[in-house]
Design a protein around this motif. Structure first.
Motif, PDB file in Angstrom:
ATOM      1  N   PRO A  10       4.992  27.118  54.698  1.00 11.55           N
ATOM      2  CA  PRO A  10       5.747  25.903  55.037  1.00 11.55           C
ATOM      3  C   PRO A  10       5.784  25.662  56.548  1.00 11.55           C
ATOM      4  O   PRO A  10       6.006  26.604  57.317  1.00 11.55           O
ATOM      5  CB  PRO A  10       7.145  26.206  54.478  1.00 11.55           C
ATOM      6  CG  PRO A  10       6.896  27.156  53.356  1.00 11.55           C
ATOM      7  CD  PRO A  10       5.738  28.006  53.798  1.00 11.55           C
ATOM      8  N   GLU A  14       8.888  21.142  56.893  1.00  8.32           N
ATOM      9  CA  GLU A  14       9.262  21.578  55.539  1.00  8.32           C
ATOM     10  C   GLU A  14      10.418  22.565  55.583  1.00  8.32           C
ATOM     11  O   GLU A  14      11.320  22.523  54.744  1.00  8.32           O
ATOM     12  CB  GLU A  14       8.051  22.199  54.845  1.00  8.32           C
ATOM     13  CG  GLU A  14       6.960  21.197  54.491  1.00  8.32           C
ATOM     14  CD  GLU A  14       5.708  21.872  53.973  1.00  8.32           C
ATOM     15  OE1 GLU A  14       5.224  21.457  52.895  1.00  8.32           O
ATOM     16  OE2 GLU A  14       5.208  22.804  54.639  1.00  8.32           O
ATOM     17  N   TYR A  18      14.661  22.115  54.163  1.00  7.05           N
ATOM     18  CA  TYR A  18      15.187  22.940  53.063  1.00  7.05           C
ATOM     19  C   TYR A  18      16.674  23.215  53.308  1.00  7.05           C
ATOM     20  O   TYR A  18      17.062  23.594  54.427  1.00  7.05           O
ATOM     21  CB  TYR A  18      14.413  24.260  52.972  1.00  7.05           C
ATOM     22  CG  TYR A  18      14.755  25.062  51.740  1.00  7.05           C
ATOM     23  CD1 TYR A  18      14.299  24.667  50.489  1.00  7.05           C
ATOM     24  CD2 TYR A  18      15.556  26.207  51.824  1.00  7.05           C
ATOM     25  CE1 TYR A  18      14.609  25.388  49.344  1.00  7.05           C
ATOM     26  CE2 TYR A  18      15.874  26.935  50.690  1.00  7.05           C
ATOM     27  CZ  TYR A  18      15.398  26.519  49.451  1.00  7.05           C
ATOM     28  OH  TYR A  18      15.721  27.234  48.324  1.00  7.05           O
ATOM     29  N   ARG A  21      17.611  26.816  55.003  1.00  9.54           N
ATOM     30  CA  ARG A  21      16.532  27.246  55.897  1.00  9.54           C
ATOM     31  C   ARG A  21      16.897  28.485  56.712  1.00  9.54           C
ATOM     32  O   ARG A  21      16.020  29.111  57.312  1.00  9.54           O
ATOM     33  CB  ARG A  21      16.138  26.113  56.840  1.00  9.54           C
ATOM     34  CG  ARG A  21      17.266  25.621  57.737  1.00  9.54           C
ATOM     35  CD  ARG A  21      16.778  24.469  58.603  1.00  9.54           C
ATOM     36  NE  ARG A  21      17.843  23.914  59.424  1.00  9.54           N
ATOM     37  CZ  ARG A  21      18.693  22.980  59.007  1.00  9.54           C
ATOM     38  NH1 ARG A  21      18.585  22.500  57.771  1.00  9.54           N
ATOM     39  NH2 ARG A  21      19.635  22.515  59.810  1.00  9.54           N
ATOM     40  N   SER A  91      11.402  29.463  46.300  1.00 10.81           N
ATOM     41  CA  SER A  91      11.112  28.146  46.863  1.00 10.81           C
ATOM     42  C   SER A  91      10.073  28.250  47.970  1.00 10.81           C
ATOM     43  O   SER A  91       9.148  27.430  48.055  1.00 10.81           O
ATOM     44  CB  SER A  91      12.400  27.512  47.412  1.00 10.81           C
ATOM     45  OG  SER A  91      13.335  27.300  46.379  1.00 10.81           O
ATOM     46  N   LYS A  94       6.677  28.758  46.491  1.00 12.08           N
ATOM     47  CA  LYS A  94       6.133  27.534  45.884  1.00 12.08           C
ATOM     48  C   LYS A  94       5.625  26.569  46.948  1.00 12.08           C
ATOM     49  O   LYS A  94       4.704  25.782  46.699  1.00 12.08           O
ATOM     50  CB  LYS A  94       7.214  26.855  45.044  1.00 12.08           C
ATOM     51  CG  LYS A  94       7.516  27.565  43.741  1.00 12.08           C
ATOM     52  CD  LYS A  94       8.607  26.847  42.962  1.00 12.08           C
ATOM     53  CE  LYS A  94       8.927  27.591  41.671  1.00 12.08           C
ATOM     54  NZ  LYS A  94      10.037  26.922  40.924  1.00 12.08           N
ATOM     55  N   MET A  95       6.209  26.629  48.139  1.00 15.83           N
ATOM     56  CA  MET A  95       5.797  25.751  49.233  1.00 15.83           C
ATOM     57  C   MET A  95       4.575  26.293  49.979  1.00 15.83           C
ATOM     58  O   MET A  95       4.024  25.630  50.858  1.00 15.83           O
ATOM     59  CB  MET A  95       6.960  25.565  50.214  1.00 15.83           C
ATOM     60  CG  MET A  95       8.155  24.855  49.586  1.00 15.83           C
ATOM     61  SD  MET A  95       9.690  25.087  50.537  1.00 15.83           S
ATOM     62  CE  MET A  95       9.322  24.149  52.006  1.00 15.83           C
ATOM     63  N   THR A  96       4.162  27.517  49.639  1.00 18.75           N
ATOM     64  CA  THR A  96       3.014  28.156  50.283  1.00 18.75           C
ATOM     65  C   THR A  96       1.734  27.774  49.544  1.00 18.75           C
ATOM     66  O   THR A  96       1.676  27.820  48.318  1.00 18.75           O
ATOM     67  CB  THR A  96       3.191  29.682  50.281  1.00 18.75           C
ATOM     68  OG1 THR A  96       4.334  30.031  51.073  1.00 18.75           O
ATOM     69  CG2 THR A  96       1.961  30.375  50.850  1.00 18.75           C
ATOM     70  N   ARG A  97       0.721  27.402  50.302  1.00 18.52           N
ATOM     71  CA  ARG A  97      -0.535  26.943  49.713  1.00 18.52           C
ATOM     72  C   ARG A  97      -1.699  27.787  50.241  1.00 18.52           C
ATOM     73  O   ARG A  97      -1.623  28.342  51.333  1.00 18.52           O
ATOM     74  CB  ARG A  97      -0.766  25.463  50.046  1.00 18.52           C
ATOM     75  CG  ARG A  97       0.370  24.566  49.588  1.00 18.52           C
ATOM     76  CD  ARG A  97       0.251  23.159  50.127  1.00 18.52           C
ATOM     77  NE  ARG A  97       0.323  23.085  51.579  1.00 18.52           N
ATOM     78  CZ  ARG A  97       1.449  23.139  52.286  1.00 18.52           C
ATOM     79  NH1 ARG A  97       2.609  23.295  51.659  1.00 18.52           N
ATOM     80  NH2 ARG A  97       1.430  23.040  53.604  1.00 18.52           N
TER      81      ARG A  97
END
Length: 295
Positions: A10, A14, A18, A21, A91, A94-97
């Motif tokens: 993130p 991003e 959150y 954070r 979370s 899930k935000m990590t690509r």
């Protein structure tokens, strides 16, 4: 084998958006300015205790839903007033690509068939399972020894052909040593140290192509076995179509030819030569200070 070329964590926007954070693991990545991680066939995460090596491994492994040998620690639930429940670690994952790697022709490398996460806890659990198997085998052997002694020492009366099988069994016991008698079980008991068992486990783990996350695999290994493990990791990546993301302090693993070393102690984290990281410099200075002892 390169399946993924980069991890994208993130970004600042991003993280700022959150609601929690300031809750782990968000601050770790924020303060380290760790928003992306380049990957190679073997990527070694280096850093002192508390640098975030295991956290990075866990986040990327969770982002890919890696099969784990030990459960991930509990993901604490936070519930804001009049709001839904939040799970910061899940979370963040899930935000990590991840960016898929491409070959020289621009084609995607493809998704690995095996994605596994391996920890020290899982390693010791596997070693204990092997020890339990050995204990059960030893008990069966001891029972076989007793059976042999009983059959060899008993008086046998042959009255008819129906007693032939019993006579053959008794004569076999008389001719057999206890070792050969126990070999009828068809198994061989292996007494091995933790280090030897660890290498066996890693050899089995890396036996098929895949993407593997490995957290400090040098635990309980002597320097000699660390060097053997480094050879196993090299062969898996460059000869067996596997990609590895490893957290380690071991100089043998850091020095694997072709490995990309990411120094998480640097600000911000960045790629370095293995000879430049702090612990390796400490080793060098220690041996130089004692060089007269080697003469």
């Amino acid at each position: 084998m390169l399946y993924y070329s980069r991890v994208l964590f993130p970004n600042e926007e991003e993280i700022d958006s959150y609601p929690l954070r300031d809750v782990y693991p968000f601050p770790l990545f924020w303060y380290k300015r760790l928003f992306s991680l380049p990957l190679s066939d073997i990527t070694v995460l280096y850093g002192n205790n508390g640098s975030g090596k295991s956290t990075v491994l866990n986040v990327v492994g969770e982002a890919l839903k890696a099969r784990r040998d030990a459960p991930l620690y509990d993901d604490t639930t936070y519930k804001l007033e009049h709001e839904k429940a939040y799970h910061p670690f899940a979370s963040f994952a899930k935000m990590t690509r991840l960016e898929e790697a491409r070959d020289a022709y621009g084609e995607l490398a493809g998704v690995p068939s095996e994605v596994s996460f391996f920890t020290s806890d899982g390693l010791f659990r596997e070693i204990e399972a092997r020890r339990k198997e050995n204990r059960l085998l030893r008990e069966r052997k001891e029972a076989a020894y007793r059976e042999r002694r009983e059959k060899a020492g008993e008086r046998f009366r042959f009255d008819s052909l129906e007693d032939l099988d019993g006579l053959i069994e008794r004569n076999a016991a008389l001719r057999s040593t206890e070792r050969k008698w126990a070999e009828r079980l068809g198994s061989k008991e292996e007494e091995r140290s933790n280090g030897e068992s660890s290498l066996d486990v890693f050899a089995a783990l890396l036996g098929r192509p895949g993407l593997y996350f490995i957290d400090e695999p040098e635990n309980c290994l002597s320097p000699l076995n660390q060097s053997r493990l480094a050879s196993l990791l090299f062969d898996a990546a460059f000869h067996n179509r596997s990609q590895l993301l490893v957290a380690s302090h071991s100089p043998f693993i850091l020095a694997i030819p072709g490995a990309k070393v990411i120094d998480l102690d640097a600000d911000p984290p960045r790629e370095r030569k293995w000879t430049e990281v702090e612990n390796i410099r400490l080793y060098r200075d220690f041996f130089l200070a004692h060089r007269k002892d080697f003469d």
